[in-house]
Design a protein around this motif. Structure first.
Motif, PDB file in Angstrom:
ATOM      1  N   TRP A 163      41.941  61.439  34.174  1.00 50.43           N
ATOM      2  CA  TRP A 163      42.479  60.086  34.306  1.00 50.43           C
ATOM      3  C   TRP A 163      41.478  59.041  33.832  1.00 50.43           C
ATOM      4  CZ3 TRP A 163      39.886  56.610  37.288  1.00 50.43           C
ATOM      5  CH2 TRP A 163      38.988  57.115  38.230  1.00 50.43           C
ATOM      6  N   ARG A 164      40.174  59.318  34.073  1.00 55.57           N
ATOM      7  CA  ARG A 164      39.153  58.355  33.649  1.00 55.57           C
ATOM      8  C   ARG A 164      39.012  58.355  32.126  1.00 55.57           C
ATOM      9  NH1 ARG A 164      33.275  57.311  36.265  1.00 55.57           N
ATOM     10  NH2 ARG A 164      32.703  55.646  34.846  1.00 55.57           N
ATOM     11  N   LEU A 165      39.090  59.522  31.518  1.00 55.88           N
ATOM     12  CA  LEU A 165      39.027  59.599  30.058  1.00 55.88           C
ATOM     13  C   LEU A 165      40.190  58.854  29.418  1.00 55.88           C
ATOM     14  CD1 LEU A 165      37.973  63.323  29.567  1.00 55.88           C
ATOM     15  CD2 LEU A 165      36.565  61.291  29.214  1.00 55.88           C
ATOM     16  N   GLU A 194      32.620  66.559  26.367  1.00 53.15           N
ATOM     17  CA  GLU A 194      32.020  65.963  27.554  1.00 53.15           C
ATOM     18  C   GLU A 194      32.447  66.743  28.787  1.00 53.15           C
ATOM     19  OE1 GLU A 194      32.451  61.791  28.153  1.00 53.15           O
ATOM     20  OE2 GLU A 194      32.143  61.356  26.036  1.00 53.15           O
ATOM     21  N   LYS A 235      43.588  47.960  21.908  1.00 49.46           N
ATOM     22  CA  LYS A 235      44.583  47.041  22.472  1.00 49.46           C
ATOM     23  C   LYS A 235      45.429  46.410  21.370  1.00 49.46           C
ATOM     24  CE  LYS A 235      41.776  46.149  26.524  1.00 49.46           C
ATOM     25  NZ  LYS A 235      40.874  45.234  27.204  1.00 49.46           N
ATOM     26  N   LYS A 269      33.812  64.362  33.606  1.00 50.53           N
ATOM     27  CA  LYS A 269      34.681  63.212  33.812  1.00 50.53           C
ATOM     28  C   LYS A 269      36.106  63.696  34.054  1.00 50.53           C
ATOM     29  CE  LYS A 269      32.208  59.783  31.112  1.00 50.53           C
ATOM     30  NZ  LYS A 269      32.312  58.791  30.044  1.00 50.53           N
ATOM     31  N   LEU A 292      41.899  56.292  30.721  1.00 53.12           N
ATOM     32  CA  LEU A 292      41.696  54.850  30.894  1.00 53.12           C
ATOM     33  C   LEU A 292      40.609  54.305  29.974  1.00 53.12           C
ATOM     34  CD1 LEU A 292      42.042  54.349  34.750  1.00 53.12           C
ATOM     35  CD2 LEU A 292      43.670  53.754  32.952  1.00 53.12           C
ATOM     36  N   GLU A 293      39.568  55.076  29.717  1.00 51.21           N
ATOM     37  CA  GLU A 293      38.492  54.624  28.837  1.00 51.21           C
ATOM     38  C   GLU A 293      38.981  54.406  27.406  1.00 51.21           C
ATOM     39  OE1 GLU A 293      35.287  57.406  29.125  1.00 51.21           O
ATOM     40  OE2 GLU A 293      34.657  56.683  31.089  1.00 51.21           O
ATOM     41  N   GLN A 294      40.042  55.091  27.012  1.00 46.93           N
ATOM     42  CA  GLN A 294      40.573  54.945  25.661  1.00 46.93           C
ATOM     43  C   GLN A 294      41.161  53.553  25.424  1.00 46.93           C
ATOM     44  OE1 GLN A 294      40.023  57.409  23.409  1.00 46.93           O
ATOM     45  NE2 GLN A 294      38.924  58.263  25.153  1.00 46.93           N
ATOM     46  N   ASP A 315      39.904  50.744  26.735  1.00 44.24           N
ATOM     47  CA  ASP A 315      38.885  49.731  26.969  1.00 44.24           C
ATOM     48  C   ASP A 315      38.193  49.341  25.661  1.00 44.24           C
ATOM     49  OD1 ASP A 315      37.421  47.952  28.451  1.00 44.24           O
ATOM     50  OD2 ASP A 315      35.834  49.405  28.904  1.00 44.24           O
ATOM     51  N   ASP A 316      39.010  49.013  24.674  1.00 40.13           N
ATOM     52  CA  ASP A 316      38.484  48.632  23.366  1.00 40.13           C
ATOM     53  C   ASP A 316      39.465  47.640  22.746  1.00 40.13           C
ATOM     54  OD1 ASP A 316      36.678  48.930  21.079  1.00 40.13           O
ATOM     55  OD2 ASP A 316      38.417  49.840  20.107  1.00 40.13           O
TER      56      ASP A 316
END
Length: 148
Positions: free
Chosen positions: A54-56, A48, A67, A51, A58-60, A62-63
């Motif tokens: 830091w955003r990549l 990708e 968690k 992006k 944080l996206e990791q 968001d599942d």
């Protein structure tokens, strides 16, 4: 000229062999592999762009599964720390050894080429039409039509 999508998963093995012009017992020739590599490129996912890092990261997180895994990792960390205090031994060495083994294990496949079975071909060198041998426990190295 736009290529029509090839839906190998829905076709018979014979149909797939005809579509890719390959023989089951021989695999692809070296010449044909080079032609297909020029056309399709390496068997790698495109990276990708655009992006920020830091955003990549944080996206990791968001599942829900991630968690749960983070929670389990935290519990394992605490238990290993407590075990270390009780025995005086480090409970983390096994984890470190496992990570080193994972890094050493490259993605590879058993592939028929030029009539011979190549036992350890890097998965990134697979091309459409390759005949791959899978056994129980093997990782599937690419999108492919699987037949019994």
């Amino acid at each position: 000229m736009e290529e029509k999508p090839f839906r190998a998963w829905s076709w018979s093995v014979d149909h797939c062999l005809k579509e890719y012009l390959v023989k089951l017992e021989k695999g692809l020739s070296t010449y044909e592999v080079e032609k297909r590599r020029e056309r399709y490129g390496l068997n790698e996912l495109e990276k990708e762009k655009g992006k920020p890092l830091w955003r990549l990261v944080l996206e990791q997180f968001d599942d829900m599964l991630v968690k749960i895994l983070l929670g389990a990792a935290f519990i394992s960390f605490v238990l290993a720390y407590l075990h270390q205090d009780e025995t005086g031994e480090s409970g983390f060495e096994a984890y470190k050894a496992l990570e080193v083994l994972k890094e050493m294990q490259g993605e590879s496949a058993k592939v028929f080429r030029d009539g011979y079975l190549v036992p350890d071909l890097p998965a990134r060198e697979l091309v459409p039409g390759d005949i791959v041998e899978l056994q129980v426990g093997d990782r599937v190295p690419a999108d492919m039509r699987v037949a019994a």
